[in-house]
Write a protein that holds these residues in place. Structure first.
Motif, PDB file in Angstrom:
ATOM      1  N   GLN A 163      10.275  -7.698 -16.278  1.00  0.00           N
ATOM      2  CA  GLN A 163       9.434  -8.909 -16.141  1.00  0.00           C
ATOM      3  C   GLN A 163       7.950  -8.540 -16.085  1.00  0.00           C
ATOM      4  OE1 GLN A 163      10.792 -11.390 -12.852  1.00  0.00           O
ATOM      5  NE2 GLN A 163      12.907 -10.827 -13.281  1.00  0.00           N
ATOM      6  N   MET A 164       7.663  -7.419 -15.425  1.00  0.00           N
ATOM      7  CA  MET A 164       6.256  -6.979 -15.362  1.00  0.00           C
ATOM      8  C   MET A 164       5.804  -6.554 -16.751  1.00  0.00           C
ATOM      9  SD  MET A 164       5.620  -5.148 -11.686  1.00  0.00           S
ATOM     10  CE  MET A 164       7.074  -4.186 -11.392  1.00  0.00           C
ATOM     11  N   ASP A 165       6.687  -5.861 -17.467  1.00  0.00           N
ATOM     12  CA  ASP A 165       6.362  -5.409 -18.826  1.00  0.00           C
ATOM     13  C   ASP A 165       6.027  -6.581 -19.746  1.00  0.00           C
ATOM     14  OD1 ASP A 165       6.568  -2.780 -18.338  1.00  0.00           O
ATOM     15  OD2 ASP A 165       8.608  -2.520 -19.136  1.00  0.00           O
ATOM     16  N   GLN A 166       6.730  -7.705 -19.532  1.00  0.00           N
ATOM     17  CA  GLN A 166       6.511  -8.873 -20.406  1.00  0.00           C
ATOM     18  C   GLN A 166       5.167  -9.565 -20.136  1.00  0.00           C
ATOM     19  OE1 GLN A 166       9.881 -11.376 -19.588  1.00  0.00           O
ATOM     20  NE2 GLN A 166      11.323  -9.865 -20.413  1.00  0.00           N
ATOM     21  N   SER A 167       4.566  -9.248 -18.987  1.00  0.00           N
ATOM     22  CA  SER A 167       3.347  -9.980 -18.613  1.00  0.00           C
ATOM     23  C   SER A 167       2.114  -9.374 -19.262  1.00  0.00           C
ATOM     24  CB  SER A 167       3.181  -9.969 -17.094  1.00  0.00           C
ATOM     25  OG  SER A 167       2.892  -8.654 -16.672  1.00  0.00           O
ATOM     26  N   ASP A 168       1.060 -10.206 -19.372  1.00  0.00           N
ATOM     27  CA  ASP A 168      -0.240  -9.703 -19.826  1.00  0.00           C
ATOM     28  C   ASP A 168      -1.004  -9.090 -18.660  1.00  0.00           C
ATOM     29  OD1 ASP A 168       0.178 -10.713 -22.404  1.00  0.00           O
ATOM     30  OD2 ASP A 168      -0.521 -12.703 -21.775  1.00  0.00           O
ATOM     31  N   ALA A 169      -0.678  -9.558 -17.451  1.00  0.00           N
ATOM     32  CA  ALA A 169      -1.390  -9.051 -16.275  1.00  0.00           C
ATOM     33  C   ALA A 169      -0.553  -9.302 -15.027  1.00  0.00           C
ATOM     34  CB  ALA A 169      -2.732  -9.754 -16.129  1.00  0.00           C
ATOM     35  N   LEU A 170      -0.810  -8.472 -14.031  1.00  0.00           N
ATOM     36  CA  LEU A 170      -0.200  -8.683 -12.721  1.00  0.00           C
ATOM     37  C   LEU A 170      -1.241  -9.361 -11.836  1.00  0.00           C
ATOM     38  CD1 LEU A 170       1.300  -5.090 -12.146  1.00  0.00           C
ATOM     39  CD2 LEU A 170       2.385  -7.041 -13.291  1.00  0.00           C
ATOM     40  N   LEU A 171      -0.889 -10.496 -11.281  1.00  0.00           N
ATOM     41  CA  LEU A 171      -1.786 -11.153 -10.317  1.00  0.00           C
ATOM     42  C   LEU A 171      -1.320 -10.705  -8.940  1.00  0.00           C
ATOM     43  CD1 LEU A 171      -4.093 -13.190  -9.808  1.00  0.00           C
ATOM     44  CD2 LEU A 171      -2.320 -14.916  -9.429  1.00  0.00           C
ATOM     45  N   ILE A 172      -2.175  -9.954  -8.247  1.00  0.00           N
ATOM     46  CA  ILE A 172      -1.732  -9.294  -7.027  1.00  0.00           C
ATOM     47  C   ILE A 172      -2.307 -10.008  -5.806  1.00  0.00           C
ATOM     48  CG2 ILE A 172      -1.468  -7.066  -5.891  1.00  0.00           C
ATOM     49  CD1 ILE A 172      -0.847  -6.208  -8.530  1.00  0.00           C
ATOM     50  N   MET A 173      -1.411 -10.549  -5.013  1.00  0.00           N
ATOM     51  CA  MET A 173      -1.838 -11.279  -3.812  1.00  0.00           C
ATOM     52  C   MET A 173      -1.651 -10.382  -2.585  1.00  0.00           C
ATOM     53  SD  MET A 173      -0.325 -15.042  -4.774  1.00  0.00           S
ATOM     54  CE  MET A 173      -1.239 -15.900  -3.493  1.00  0.00           C
ATOM     55  N   THR A 174      -2.345  -9.238  -2.637  1.00  0.00           N
ATOM     56  CA  THR A 174      -2.324  -8.313  -1.499  1.00  0.00           C
ATOM     57  C   THR A 174      -3.768  -7.932  -1.229  1.00  0.00           C
ATOM     58  OG1 THR A 174      -2.329  -6.191  -2.675  1.00  0.00           O
ATOM     59  CG2 THR A 174      -0.213  -7.331  -2.522  1.00  0.00           C
ATOM     60  N   CYS A 175      -3.954  -7.090  -0.212  1.00  0.00           N
ATOM     61  CA  CYS A 175      -5.304  -6.569   0.017  1.00  0.00           C
ATOM     62  C   CYS A 175      -5.663  -5.601  -1.097  1.00  0.00           C
ATOM     63  CB  CYS A 175      -5.381  -5.898   1.382  1.00  0.00           C
ATOM     64  SG  CYS A 175      -4.524  -4.322   1.424  1.00  0.00           S
ATOM     65  N   ALA A 176      -6.895  -5.135  -1.089  1.00  0.00           N
ATOM     66  CA  ALA A 176      -7.382  -4.246  -2.144  1.00  0.00           C
ATOM     67  C   ALA A 176      -6.616  -2.921  -2.171  1.00  0.00           C
ATOM     68  CB  ALA A 176      -8.877  -3.983  -1.957  1.00  0.00           C
ATOM     69  N   PHE A 177      -6.067  -2.528  -1.018  1.00  0.00           N
ATOM     70  CA  PHE A 177      -5.280  -1.284  -1.005  1.00  0.00           C
ATOM     71  C   PHE A 177      -4.035  -1.472  -1.867  1.00  0.00           C
ATOM     72  CE2 PHE A 177      -6.924  -0.977   3.565  1.00  0.00           C
ATOM     73  CZ  PHE A 177      -8.120  -0.443   3.136  1.00  0.00           C
ATOM     74  N   GLY A 178      -3.390  -2.608  -1.673  1.00  0.00           N
ATOM     75  CA  GLY A 178      -2.189  -2.901  -2.449  1.00  0.00           C
ATOM     76  C   GLY A 178      -2.512  -2.985  -3.932  1.00  0.00           C
ATOM     77  N   CYS A 231       0.822  -1.210   0.000  1.00  0.00           N
ATOM     78  CA  CYS A 231       0.000   0.000   0.000  1.00  0.00           C
ATOM     79  C   CYS A 231       0.860   1.267   0.000  1.00  0.00           C
ATOM     80  CB  CYS A 231      -1.018  -0.003   1.137  1.00  0.00           C
ATOM     81  SG  CYS A 231      -0.317  -0.293   2.759  1.00  0.00           S
ATOM     82  N   ASP A 232       2.203   1.091   0.064  1.00  0.00           N
ATOM     83  CA  ASP A 232       3.099   2.227  -0.184  1.00  0.00           C
ATOM     84  C   ASP A 232       3.415   2.245  -1.674  1.00  0.00           C
ATOM     85  OD1 ASP A 232       3.255   3.071   2.387  1.00  0.00           O
ATOM     86  OD2 ASP A 232       5.196   2.125   2.828  1.00  0.00           O
ATOM     87  N   ASN A 233       3.862   3.418  -2.151  1.00  0.00           N
ATOM     88  CA  ASN A 233       4.236   3.482  -3.560  1.00  0.00           C
ATOM     89  C   ASN A 233       5.411   2.548  -3.842  1.00  0.00           C
ATOM     90  OD1 ASN A 233       2.241   5.252  -4.166  1.00  0.00           O
ATOM     91  ND2 ASN A 233       3.530   7.069  -4.137  1.00  0.00           N
ATOM     92  N   LEU A 234       5.407   1.949  -5.004  1.00  0.00           N
ATOM     93  CA  LEU A 234       6.504   1.064  -5.391  1.00  0.00           C
ATOM     94  C   LEU A 234       7.786   1.897  -5.508  1.00  0.00           C
ATOM     95  CD1 LEU A 234       4.656  -0.945  -8.178  1.00  0.00           C
ATOM     96  CD2 LEU A 234       5.222  -1.749  -5.872  1.00  0.00           C
ATOM     97  N   THR A 235       8.868   1.354  -5.000  1.00  0.00           N
ATOM     98  CA  THR A 235      10.123   2.106  -5.069  1.00  0.00           C
ATOM     99  C   THR A 235      10.719   1.969  -6.471  1.00  0.00           C
ATOM    100  OG1 THR A 235      11.395   0.192  -4.379  1.00  0.00           O
ATOM    101  CG2 THR A 235      10.587   1.640  -2.635  1.00  0.00           C
ATOM    102  N   SER A 236      11.577   2.938  -6.823  1.00  0.00           N
ATOM    103  CA  SER A 236      12.197   2.879  -8.153  1.00  0.00           C
ATOM    104  C   SER A 236      13.133   1.673  -8.246  1.00  0.00           C
ATOM    105  CB  SER A 236      12.944   4.181  -8.445  1.00  0.00           C
ATOM    106  OG  SER A 236      13.813   4.485  -7.376  1.00  0.00           O
ATOM    107  N   GLN A 238      -4.891  -1.588  -5.599  1.00  0.00           N
ATOM    108  CA  GLN A 238      -5.202  -0.282  -6.166  1.00  0.00           C
ATOM    109  C   GLN A 238      -3.968   0.613  -6.235  1.00  0.00           C
ATOM    110  OE1 GLN A 238      -9.035   1.484  -4.884  1.00  0.00           O
ATOM    111  NE2 GLN A 238      -9.422  -0.477  -3.878  1.00  0.00           N
ATOM    112  N   THR A 239      -3.089   0.492  -5.221  1.00  0.00           N
ATOM    113  CA  THR A 239      -1.872   1.317  -5.226  1.00  0.00           C
ATOM    114  C   THR A 239      -0.994   0.928  -6.408  1.00  0.00           C
ATOM    115  OG1 THR A 239      -2.003   1.418  -2.829  1.00  0.00           O
ATOM    116  CG2 THR A 239       0.077   2.075  -3.805  1.00  0.00           C
ATOM    117  N   ILE A 240      -0.879  -0.360  -6.644  1.00  0.00           N
ATOM    118  CA  ILE A 240      -0.055  -0.833  -7.767  1.00  0.00           C
ATOM    119  C   ILE A 240      -0.710  -0.448  -9.098  1.00  0.00           C
ATOM    120  CG2 ILE A 240       0.771  -2.925  -8.926  1.00  0.00           C
ATOM    121  CD1 ILE A 240       1.127  -4.091  -6.008  1.00  0.00           C
ATOM    122  N   ALA A 241      -2.031  -0.593  -9.164  1.00  0.00           N
ATOM    123  CA  ALA A 241      -2.744  -0.269 -10.404  1.00  0.00           C
ATOM    124  C   ALA A 241      -2.554   1.195 -10.782  1.00  0.00           C
ATOM    125  CB  ALA A 241      -4.231  -0.583 -10.257  1.00  0.00           C
ATOM    126  N   ARG A 242      -2.515   2.042  -9.750  1.00  0.00           N
ATOM    127  CA  ARG A 242      -2.365   3.478 -10.009  1.00  0.00           C
ATOM    128  C   ARG A 242      -1.010   3.819 -10.622  1.00  0.00           C
ATOM    129  NH1 ARG A 242      -4.655   5.021  -5.087  1.00  0.00           N
ATOM    130  NH2 ARG A 242      -2.583   5.363  -4.228  1.00  0.00           N
TER     131      ARG A 242
END
Lengths: 295, 217
Positions: free
Chosen positions: B82-97, B68-73, B99-103
């Motif tokens: 590796q994230m760029d190569q993916s079609d989707a990120l499967l996020i195993m965090t709470c909804a805050f995490g 739920c903190d901003n991703l560090t550089s 949404q923070t990553i999605a943003r």
């Protein structure tokens, strides 16, 4: 407008009410049959509101049916399915249609019923709903706006005299009376000596008390209630008595027990009347009343 | 510390959400979901294996310290390709995490967990909700125990008729909060505050959606 039920409560007579459960669907034949059978024998017919959180024909519609058939309806209203706008609107409609008795309930959890995934409301609680009835009678809605045309109700609520611990329930009972409840129906009572203890306490309040009577249909049913229904306690001697009934005679035994209890409540003037819950066997209420010596 | 309490979605739902998305990058979190064993290192690895067996190509996995903190550089630098190569990120965090990553990333995100409530670990492996953020706190009159949160019906004037022996109508493993409040006020000699008639709750107290802008100093 003083309802016939309220007049009965104030007359000092031993008041008897019963229930009519609306069907799941629109076939009201059986309910109408029960109402016809009961309307001239009891002082009021409670129409249940999605009893046990099972979706049914509405209590308001059922209460209208009672009215149309010449009975005296007591509209049960729970706080589970409607917010304060919807509850007030239904109270306006009820009063307009000549339904002038309301029983204010919190309502069972939605999780006990057949629509477990639905959103439960509980915008108000039972004591607040009683207060809302009194506010509407003063010509205002709950936001203080004036009503054009008022309402009139005899408002009641419930109490569980055999709850454990009891005092939290009694505090709420007193809040309901303070909010303006004129009558209180109790959860089913079976141990009348314990009920008398409750009445010694309850007598200090200006409120009419109707003892809840549930028709026992079998010994297993009694045991089931002990295990699963909060605040209902069927003593072992009554379970034994039910179990001792010859095969096929359990229901008759249950009628005998219910009638006997009502007779004792009346003879010993324990409270102001009884509310008979025959749960699906409403057509047996006259027989119970007959055993009790009431008709 | 308050915690986000989560539960793994069903396999069927995750499969449905990932339908047509062949390359997947999996993100866990080192905080709440590690505590609840729903999105820590072992769960992320298990998900990796399970999806690999179903024919997904896992482009990578990581467990960020606090989703739920901003991703560090640093993190973006290390796992960005590796994230760029993916079609989707499967996020195993709470909804805050989630949404923070999605943003922060222009990527399709798929939540693997459902967020049940914001609560606290009250015993080993036991979590309880403590506050539903209603905005109209009444615990000053209920002995510091919240009925709005902990009563199944959110009742503010005392128990319903469904309570029995101090337990809740819906689940005998749950305490009836009104019995707890009663016992506590009795202990404190403050039972009178349970007799206060609470008015209907003011739902304006809880802004929907929640948003607050502090006035300028």
């Amino acid at each position: 407008m003083v309802s016939a039920f309220k007049k009965a409560l104030e007359s000092g007579k031993f008041v008897v009410t019963c229930e009519a459960a609306p069907p799941k669907g629109t076939n009201l034949d059986r309910m109408a049959h029960d109402i016809e059978l009961l309307k001239d024998k009891v002082d009021g017919i409670n129409v249940t509101d999605h009893q046990s959180s099972v979706m049914r024909f509405p209590s308001l519609g059922g209460a209208l049916l009672v009215k149309e058939l010449g009975g005296e309806p007591i509209l049960q209203m729970t706080c589970r399915d409607r917010n304060r706008l919807a509850l007030q609107a239904d109270l306006l409609f009820a009063s307009y249609k000549g339904i002038h008795n309301v029983l204010c309930l919190t309502g069972d959890s939605i999780m006990l019923g057949d629509h477990k995934e639905a959103k439960s409301v509980f915008d108000l609680d039972s004591s607040q709903l009683v207060a809302v009835v009194r506010t509407l009678e003063e010509g205002k809605d709950t936001s203080g706006n004036d009503l054009d045309g008022g309402v009139s109700f005899c408002a009641g609520a419930i109490v569980t005299p055999e709850a454990t611990p009891l005092e939290p329930q009694l505090i709420k009972f007193e809040k309901k009376i303070e909010a303006g409840a004129e009558f209180i129906q109790t959860q089913a009572v079976f141990d009348l000596d314990r009920f008398k203890e409750f009445m010694e306490y309850a007598r200090q309040f200006q409120v009419k008390i109707l003892a809840g009577i549930i028709l026992l249909t079998s010994a297993p049913m009694a045991r089931f209630m002990n295990k699963n229904i909060a605040g209902v306690f069927v003593p072992q001697d009554l379970i034994d008595e039910m179990a001792s009934a010859p095969k096929g005679q359990a229901l008759a035994k249950g009628i005998e027990i219910a009638g006997r209890m009502i007779r004792r409540i009346q003879e010993e003037k324990m409270c102001d009347g009884v509310h008979i819950m025959a749960i699906g066997k409403e057509d047996l209420v006259p027989e119970i009343m007959s055993v009790a010596g009431l008709i | 510390m308050i915690r986000s309490i989560t539960q793994l979605k069903s396999e069927e739902e995750i499969d449905r959400l990932l339908e047509g998305l062949m390359r997947v990058f999996i993100v866990g979190c080192g905080t709440c979901v590690t505590l609840t064993h729903t999105g820590g290192e072992p769960e992320v690895t298990a998900m990796n294996e399970s999806l690999s067996k179903k024919g997904k190509l896992i482009t990578g996995q990581t467990v960020v310290p606090v989703a739920c903190d901003n991703l560090t550089s640093d993190m973006l630098g290390e796992f960005g390709p590796q994230m760029d190569q993916s079609d989707a990120l499967l996020i195993m965090t709470c909804a805050f995490g989630v949404q923070t990553i999605a943003r922060q990333l222009k990527k399709m995100v798929v939540p693997a967990l459902d967020t049940l409530f914001i609560g606290k670990e009250t015993g080993p492996g036991e979590f309880n909700e403590v506050c539903i953020q209603c905005g109209t706190c009444i615990i000053g009159e209920t002995g510091g125990i919240c009925p709005v949160t902990s009563c199944h019906k959110g009742l503010v004037n005392g128990p319903c008729g469904g309570t029995d022996n101090g337990k809740c109508e819906i689940d005998r493993r749950k305490d009836c909060v009104w019995t707890m409040i009663y016992n506590r006020l009795l202990d404190l000699g403050r039972l009178d505050s349970m007799r206060i008639i609470q008015p209907p709750r003011n739902h304006l107290g809880e802004p929907t959606p929640g948003k607050m802008i502090l006035p300028e100093a």
